[in-house]
Design a protein around this motif. Structure first.
Motif, PDB file in Angstrom:
ATOM      1  N   ASP A 108      68.272  55.815  77.921  1.00  0.00           N
ATOM      2  CA  ASP A 108      68.998  55.303  79.080  1.00  0.00           C
ATOM      3  C   ASP A 108      68.246  54.085  79.612  1.00  0.00           C
ATOM      4  O   ASP A 108      67.262  53.652  79.014  1.00  0.00           O
ATOM      5  N   ARG A 109      68.710  53.565  80.728  1.00  0.00           N
ATOM      6  CA  ARG A 109      68.144  52.308  81.233  1.00  0.00           C
ATOM      7  C   ARG A 109      66.686  52.478  81.666  1.00  0.00           C
ATOM      8  O   ARG A 109      65.990  51.497  81.879  1.00  0.00           O
ATOM      9  N   LEU A 110      66.230  53.720  81.834  1.00  0.00           N
ATOM     10  CA  LEU A 110      64.842  53.963  82.250  1.00  0.00           C
ATOM     11  C   LEU A 110      63.905  54.166  81.059  1.00  0.00           C
ATOM     12  O   LEU A 110      62.693  54.268  81.248  1.00  0.00           O
ATOM     13  N   THR A 111      64.442  54.228  79.842  1.00  0.00           N
ATOM     14  CA  THR A 111      63.592  54.370  78.669  1.00  0.00           C
ATOM     15  C   THR A 111      62.705  53.132  78.561  1.00  0.00           C
ATOM     16  O   THR A 111      63.210  52.009  78.535  1.00  0.00           O
ATOM     17  N   PRO A 112      61.396  53.309  78.539  1.00  0.00           N
ATOM     18  CA  PRO A 112      60.496  52.159  78.517  1.00  0.00           C
ATOM     19  C   PRO A 112      60.779  51.234  77.346  1.00  0.00           C
ATOM     20  O   PRO A 112      60.910  51.682  76.210  1.00  0.00           O
ATOM     21  N   LYS A 113      60.852  49.946  77.631  1.00  0.00           N
ATOM     22  CA  LYS A 113      61.137  48.983  76.571  1.00  0.00           C
ATOM     23  C   LYS A 113      60.037  48.975  75.520  1.00  0.00           C
ATOM     24  O   LYS A 113      60.274  48.609  74.361  1.00  0.00           O
ATOM     25  N   THR A 114      58.825  49.370  75.924  1.00  0.00           N
ATOM     26  CA  THR A 114      57.717  49.393  74.970  1.00  0.00           C
ATOM     27  C   THR A 114      57.909  50.453  73.888  1.00  0.00           C
ATOM     28  O   THR A 114      57.237  50.420  72.858  1.00  0.00           O
ATOM     29  N   CYS A 133      68.832  42.681  71.262  1.00  0.00           N
ATOM     30  CA  CYS A 133      69.236  43.985  70.772  1.00  0.00           C
ATOM     31  C   CYS A 133      67.960  44.737  70.372  1.00  0.00           C
ATOM     32  O   CYS A 133      67.031  44.121  69.815  1.00  0.00           O
ATOM     33  N   ALA A 134      67.899  46.030  70.655  1.00  0.00           N
ATOM     34  CA  ALA A 134      66.704  46.806  70.325  1.00  0.00           C
ATOM     35  C   ALA A 134      67.070  48.205  69.864  1.00  0.00           C
ATOM     36  O   ALA A 134      68.117  48.734  70.254  1.00  0.00           O
ATOM     37  N   GLY A 135      66.196  48.786  69.051  1.00  0.00           N
ATOM     38  CA  GLY A 135      66.432  50.126  68.533  1.00  0.00           C
ATOM     39  C   GLY A 135      65.211  51.008  68.663  1.00  0.00           C
ATOM     40  O   GLY A 135      64.072  50.548  68.555  1.00  0.00           O
ATOM     41  N   LEU A 136      65.487  52.292  68.925  1.00  0.00           N
ATOM     42  CA  LEU A 136      64.438  53.294  69.084  1.00  0.00           C
ATOM     43  C   LEU A 136      64.857  54.527  68.294  1.00  0.00           C
ATOM     44  O   LEU A 136      65.937  55.057  68.496  1.00  0.00           O
ATOM     45  N   ARG A 137      63.968  54.961  67.408  1.00  0.00           N
ATOM     46  CA  ARG A 137      64.270  56.133  66.586  1.00  0.00           C
ATOM     47  C   ARG A 137      63.904  57.404  67.342  1.00  0.00           C
ATOM     48  O   ARG A 137      62.787  57.549  67.822  1.00  0.00           O
ATOM     49  N   GLY A 138      64.876  58.288  67.523  1.00  0.00           N
ATOM     50  CA  GLY A 138      64.619  59.549  68.194  1.00  0.00           C
ATOM     51  C   GLY A 138      64.848  59.461  69.693  1.00  0.00           C
ATOM     52  O   GLY A 138      64.938  58.368  70.264  1.00  0.00           O
ATOM     53  N   TYR A 139      64.926  60.605  70.352  1.00  0.00           N
ATOM     54  CA  TYR A 139      65.221  60.655  71.782  1.00  0.00           C
ATOM     55  C   TYR A 139      64.081  61.272  72.597  1.00  0.00           C
ATOM     56  O   TYR A 139      64.303  61.733  73.715  1.00  0.00           O
ATOM     57  N   TYR A 140      62.877  61.246  72.069  1.00  0.00           N
ATOM     58  CA  TYR A 140      61.751  61.827  72.815  1.00  0.00           C
ATOM     59  C   TYR A 140      61.587  61.159  74.180  1.00  0.00           C
ATOM     60  O   TYR A 140      61.217  61.794  75.159  1.00  0.00           O
ATOM     61  N   TYR A 141      61.841  59.861  74.239  1.00  0.00           N
ATOM     62  CA  TYR A 141      61.687  59.115  75.495  1.00  0.00           C
ATOM     63  C   TYR A 141      63.030  58.938  76.202  1.00  0.00           C
ATOM     64  O   TYR A 141      63.154  58.138  77.140  1.00  0.00           O
ATOM     65  N   GLY A 142      64.046  59.689  75.758  1.00  0.00           N
ATOM     66  CA  GLY A 142      65.364  59.539  76.338  1.00  0.00           C
ATOM     67  C   GLY A 142      66.078  58.334  75.759  1.00  0.00           C
ATOM     68  O   GLY A 142      65.553  57.622  74.900  1.00  0.00           O
ATOM     69  N   SER A 201      71.500  58.282  62.626  1.00  0.00           N
ATOM     70  CA  SER A 201      71.317  59.556  63.308  1.00  0.00           C
ATOM     71  C   SER A 201      70.096  59.480  64.210  1.00  0.00           C
ATOM     72  O   SER A 201      69.064  58.928  63.859  1.00  0.00           O
ATOM     73  N   SER A 202      70.228  60.030  65.425  1.00  0.00           N
ATOM     74  CA  SER A 202      69.139  60.070  66.410  1.00  0.00           C
ATOM     75  C   SER A 202      68.499  58.706  66.625  1.00  0.00           C
ATOM     76  O   SER A 202      67.290  58.548  66.570  1.00  0.00           O
ATOM     77  N   PHE A 203      69.332  57.728  66.861  1.00  0.00           N
ATOM     78  CA  PHE A 203      68.832  56.376  67.077  1.00  0.00           C
ATOM     79  C   PHE A 203      69.409  55.867  68.384  1.00  0.00           C
ATOM     80  O   PHE A 203      70.623  55.845  68.582  1.00  0.00           O
ATOM     81  N   CYS A 204      68.544  55.449  69.277  1.00  0.00           N
ATOM     82  CA  CYS A 204      68.953  54.883  70.551  1.00  0.00           C
ATOM     83  C   CYS A 204      69.003  53.362  70.407  1.00  0.00           C
ATOM     84  O   CYS A 204      68.044  52.757  69.934  1.00  0.00           O
TER      85      CYS A 204
END
Length: 127
Positions: free
Chosen positions: A106-112, A95-104, A30-33
């Motif tokens: 999409d392709r512009l979401t900072p890789k950091t 492959c990478a994962g980001l928890r939550g959508y605070y940073y969006g 849930s809520s994982f980019c």
């Protein structure tokens, strides 16, 4: 502990296809980019495609119409179907994962902002 393990890379001729897989474990979907990134020698790591929990996707312009990102929630696996491969697609794919959508997501979401990364799988496309 979140773990991401890529597979499916290899060598292929120009115009060929490959499907990358990323087996994910240790987190709630849930809520994982999730995203695929790539890095060629001497180049910065760049976003290739992203997908959110709801299935919304985004792609780098260079791969639109050729690559498809998808996910299979039943076994927590992320995929990247790559068709019409070109020599310029040659890179290490992550492959990478980001928890939550605070940073969006999409392709512009900072890789950091992606906190979780796999070890990478090499894709080589020959002309």
């Amino acid at each position: 502990q979140v773990q991401l393990v890529e597979s499916g890379g290899g060598s292929v001729q120009s115009g060929g296809s490959l499907r990358l897989s990323c087996a994910a474990s240790g987190y709630s979907r849930s809520s994982f980019c999730m995203g695929w990134f790539r890095q060629a020698p001497g180049e910065e790591r760049e976003a290739v495609a992203t997908i959110d929990t709801g299935g919304r996707t985004d792609y780098a312009d260079s791969v639109k119409g050729r690559f498809t990102i998808s996910q299979e929630n039943a076994n927590n696996t992320l995929y990247l179907q790559m068709n019409s491969l070109k020599p310029e697609d040659t890179a290490m794919y992550y492959c990478a994962g980001l928890r939550g959508y605070y940073y969006g997501c999409d392709r512009l979401t900072p890789k950091t902002r992606f906190a979780y990364w796999g070890q990478g799988t090499q894709v080589t496309v020959s002309s």
